[in-house]
Write an enzyme that holds these catalytic residues in place. Structure first.
Site, PDB file in Angstrom:
ATOM      1  N   MET A  30      19.170 -97.356  30.624  1.00  0.00           N
ATOM      2  CA  MET A  30      18.838 -98.497  31.486  1.00  0.00           C
ATOM      3  C   MET A  30      19.261 -99.791  30.789  1.00  0.00           C
ATOM      4  O   MET A  30      18.778-100.873  31.143  1.00  0.00           O
ATOM      5  CB  MET A  30      17.340 -98.513  31.808  1.00  0.00           C
ATOM      6  CG  MET A  30      16.913 -97.277  32.594  1.00  0.00           C
ATOM      7  SD  MET A  30      15.510 -97.552  33.693  1.00  0.00           S
ATOM      8  CE  MET A  30      14.280 -98.083  32.545  1.00  0.00           C
ATOM      9  N   GLY A  31      20.150 -99.696  29.809  1.00  0.00           N
ATOM     10  CA  GLY A  31      20.631-100.890  29.120  1.00  0.00           C
ATOM     11  C   GLY A  31      19.650-101.372  28.066  1.00  0.00           C
ATOM     12  O   GLY A  31      18.787-100.618  27.612  1.00  0.00           O
ATOM     13  N   LEU A  33      20.421-102.031  25.040  1.00  0.00           N
ATOM     14  CA  LEU A  33      20.734-100.974  24.069  1.00  0.00           C
ATOM     15  C   LEU A  33      20.296-101.344  22.657  1.00  0.00           C
ATOM     16  O   LEU A  33      20.400-102.500  22.237  1.00  0.00           O
ATOM     17  CB  LEU A  33      22.241-100.705  24.082  1.00  0.00           C
ATOM     18  CG  LEU A  33      22.808-100.302  25.449  1.00  0.00           C
ATOM     19  CD1 LEU A  33      24.315-100.059  25.348  1.00  0.00           C
ATOM     20  CD2 LEU A  33      22.110 -99.069  26.017  1.00  0.00           C
ATOM     21  N   HIS A  37      19.976 -95.805  21.191  1.00  0.00           N
ATOM     22  CA  HIS A  37      21.001 -95.468  22.192  1.00  0.00           C
ATOM     23  C   HIS A  37      22.345 -95.211  21.510  1.00  0.00           C
ATOM     24  O   HIS A  37      23.080 -94.292  21.882  1.00  0.00           O
ATOM     25  CB  HIS A  37      21.202 -96.632  23.175  1.00  0.00           C
ATOM     26  CG  HIS A  37      20.002 -96.955  23.999  1.00  0.00           C
ATOM     27  ND1 HIS A  37      19.247 -98.088  23.797  1.00  0.00           N
ATOM     28  CD2 HIS A  37      19.427 -96.299  25.041  1.00  0.00           C
ATOM     29  CE1 HIS A  37      18.254 -98.120  24.687  1.00  0.00           C
ATOM     30  NE2 HIS A  37      18.341 -97.048  25.447  1.00  0.00           N
ATOM     31  N   GLY A 147      17.223 -89.002  24.196  1.00  0.00           N
ATOM     32  CA  GLY A 147      16.411 -89.122  22.991  1.00  0.00           C
ATOM     33  C   GLY A 147      15.180 -88.223  23.089  1.00  0.00           C
ATOM     34  O   GLY A 147      14.528 -88.155  24.141  1.00  0.00           O
ATOM     35  N   GLN A 153      10.214 -86.721  29.425  1.00  0.00           N
ATOM     36  CA  GLN A 153      11.400 -86.951  30.261  1.00  0.00           C
ATOM     37  C   GLN A 153      12.442 -85.859  30.027  1.00  0.00           C
ATOM     38  O   GLN A 153      13.015 -85.306  30.968  1.00  0.00           O
ATOM     39  CB  GLN A 153      11.976 -88.331  29.926  1.00  0.00           C
ATOM     40  CG  GLN A 153      13.366 -88.590  30.475  1.00  0.00           C
ATOM     41  CD  GLN A 153      13.785 -90.027  30.335  1.00  0.00           C
ATOM     42  OE1 GLN A 153      13.325 -90.882  31.073  1.00  0.00           O
ATOM     43  NE2 GLN A 153      14.678 -90.330  29.405  1.00  0.00           N
ATOM     44  N   SER A 190      12.770-100.130  22.604  1.00  0.00           N
ATOM     45  CA  SER A 190      12.947-101.516  23.074  1.00  0.00           C
ATOM     46  C   SER A 190      11.587-102.208  23.183  1.00  0.00           C
ATOM     47  O   SER A 190      11.496-103.424  23.198  1.00  0.00           O
ATOM     48  CB  SER A 190      13.688-101.549  24.412  1.00  0.00           C
ATOM     49  OG  SER A 190      13.292-100.490  25.219  1.00  0.00           O
ATOM     50  N   ARG A 191      10.490-101.407  23.244  1.00  0.00           N
ATOM     51  CA  ARG A 191       9.148-102.017  23.349  1.00  0.00           C
ATOM     52  C   ARG A 191       8.680-102.622  22.029  1.00  0.00           C
ATOM     53  O   ARG A 191       7.738-103.415  22.036  1.00  0.00           O
ATOM     54  CB  ARG A 191       8.136-100.971  23.766  1.00  0.00           C
ATOM     55  CG  ARG A 191       8.390-100.497  25.166  1.00  0.00           C
ATOM     56  CD  ARG A 191       7.487 -99.391  25.512  1.00  0.00           C
ATOM     57  NE  ARG A 191       7.834 -98.884  26.829  1.00  0.00           N
ATOM     58  CZ  ARG A 191       7.050 -98.110  27.530  1.00  0.00           C
ATOM     59  NH1 ARG A 191       5.878 -97.761  27.061  1.00  0.00           N
ATOM     60  NH2 ARG A 191       7.427 -97.666  28.708  1.00  0.00           N
TER      61      ARG A 191
HETATM   62  O1  PAF Z   1      15.361 -93.068  29.422  1.00  0.00           O
HETATM   63  C1  PAF Z   1      15.871 -93.893  30.201  1.00  0.00           C
HETATM   64  O2  PAF Z   1      16.447 -94.908  29.792  1.00  0.00           O
HETATM   65  C2  PAF Z   1      15.787 -93.660  31.703  1.00  0.00           C
HETATM   66  O3  PAF Z   1      14.576 -93.050  32.057  1.00  0.00           O
HETATM   67  C3  PAF Z   1      16.978 -92.849  32.250  1.00  0.00           C
HETATM   68  C4  PAF Z   1      17.020 -91.455  31.687  1.00  0.00           C
HETATM   69  C5  PAF Z   1      18.275 -93.572  31.938  1.00  0.00           C
HETATM   70  C6  PAF Z   1      16.851 -92.735  33.775  1.00  0.00           C
HETATM   71  O4  PAF Z   1      16.827 -93.977  34.383  1.00  0.00           O
END
Ligand code: PAF
Length: 284
Positions: A30-31, A33, A37, A147, A153, A190-191
Site C-alpha cells: 500500500m506504499g 515503503l 518492503h 512479510g 494476513q 510504518s506505524r
Molecule cells: O500488507 C499490505 O500492505 C496490504 O494488506 C496488501 C497485502 C498490500 C493488500 O492491500
C-alpha cells in the site's frame, strides 16, 4: 521501471516481461515503503527474473473508524526507491480501475478472518483477500512475497489461494519473508513513526517479552502461564493495553493451549501511545 495504472497496458507489460519463459515475482504493497518492503523486493529478485510491485491504498480494508484519507501516500518517493532496487514494473491502479462502478464481489476467508486482528477490524481481511485475489489475477505472478509480520494476513492469503485453486501464484509459491527488526528487536513497521522517542524505547519490551514467553512455552509445553507473564511484562514496559497475546496453530490460526510440536506462532497486538503494534514469532 514502467509505472502503469490501467489494466490493458498492465497485461501487455506482463506479457512482455514473460517473453522467453522469464518468471515474475510480485510484492503487493500500500506504499509508504520502508526497509521491510525493500527486503521483500530483494527477496523477489532472488526468486524470479523480473519483479513487479503494486502500490494501492485499498479502501475496502479500512473500517469506518479507520482514517483512509490519513494513510500516507508518497507515490513519487516510493517509485524512486523501487527504481533504485531495479524493480521492472510498478502497478499503481486508481480506485476506479480496481473497483469500477458496479463492483460487487467479495472474497471472504471464513474462520481465519474473525480472530486476532480481525476481531477488532470487522471486514478488514475480506478487503485484503479481495484485493489480493484481484492483484494476483491482474499481475499473474509466478511467486508472491509477503512479510511474516502480518502473519494472519499471510495465512488468509494462502488459504484463499488454496481454496480458489489459484495457479498464478500457486499457494506453494506464496512466500512469507521473515520480519525485519531494529537492532533492539522491534519489528519494522510504518506505524513506528507514530511513536515518541520514549515510546520507541519502550516498544522494544514487546519483542523481549515474546522471546521469553517462547522459551517458557518450549520448556513447559503449556501456554497459559507464559502468556500471563508476557502480558504483565509488556504492560510493565510501557504499553497501555494488549488486544491479544495468543499461541496459535501457524496455518489454521486455531488457539493452542499447549505446544505439541506442530508449527505454532505466538502472536501479540498491543497499544502504546497512539500506535497499535503487532508482532509474531515461530514457536519451536
Ligand atoms: O500488507 C499490505 O500492505 C496490504 O494488506 C496488501 C497485502 C498490500 C493488500 O492491500
Amino acid at each position: 521501471m514502467q509505472t502503469i495504472n490501467r489494466l490493458e497496458p498492465l497485461r501487455e507489460a506482463v506479457d512482455a516481461l514473460r517473453i522467453g519463459g522469464k518468471t515474475l515475482g510480485f510484492v503487493p504493497t500500500m506504499g509508504a515503503l520502508h526497509e521491510g518492503h525493500l527486503t521483500l523486493v530483494r527477496e523477489a529478485r532472488r526468486h524470479a527474473d523480473h519483479v513487479a510491485v503494486s502500490i494501492f491504498v485499498n479502501p475496502r480494508q479500512f473500517g469506518p473508524n479507520e482514517d483512509l484519507d490519513a494513510y500516507p501516500r508518497q507515490l513519487a518517493a516510493d517509485a524512486a526507491l523501487l527504481e533504485g532496487e531495479g524493480v521492472d514494473l510498478l502497478w499503481a491502479p486508481t480506485v476506479d480501475v480496481m473497483y469500477p462502478q458496479g463492483y460487487a464481489t467479495n472474497v471472504s476467508v471464513a474462520g481465519l478472518d474473525g480472530v486476532l486482528c480481525g476481531a477488532a477490524r470487522p471486514g478488514h481481511f475480506d478487503g485484503v483477500a479481495t484485493v489480493v485475489c484481484k492483484l494476483f489475477n491482474q499481475v499473474r505472478p509466478d511467486i508472491a512475497l509477503f512479510g511474516e509480520k502480518d502473519w494472519q494476513q499471510l495465512a488468509i492469503i494462502r488459504r484463499m489461494a488454496r481454496d480458489l485453486d489459484l495457479s498464478q501464484p500457486h499457494v506453494d509459491r506464496i512466500l512469507g519473508v521473515p520480519t525485519v527488526r531494529e537492532a533492539d528487536g522491534l519489528a519494522m513497521s510504518s506505524r513506528n513513526r507514530y511513536l515518541s522517542s520514549t515510546e520507541r524505547d519502550q516498544a522494544a519490551g514487546l519483542n523481549r517479552a515474546m522471546r521469553k514467553a517462547i522459551d517458557a512455552i518450549l520448556a513447559s509445553h503449556s501456554a497459559a502461564a507464559a502468556l500471563a507473564t508476557l502480558r504483565d511484562e509488556v504492560l510493565a514496559s510501557g504499553f497501555r493495553s494488549i488486544d491479544y497475546a495468543d499461541l496459535r496453530d501457524a496455518e489454521t490460526l486455531e488457539t493452542l493451549e499447549r505446544y505439541d510440536g506442530r508449527p505454532a506462532r505466538l502472536l501479540v497486538a498491543a497499544r502504546i501511545g497512539t500506535a497499535r503494534l503487532i508482532d509474531n514469532m515461530a514457536v519451536g
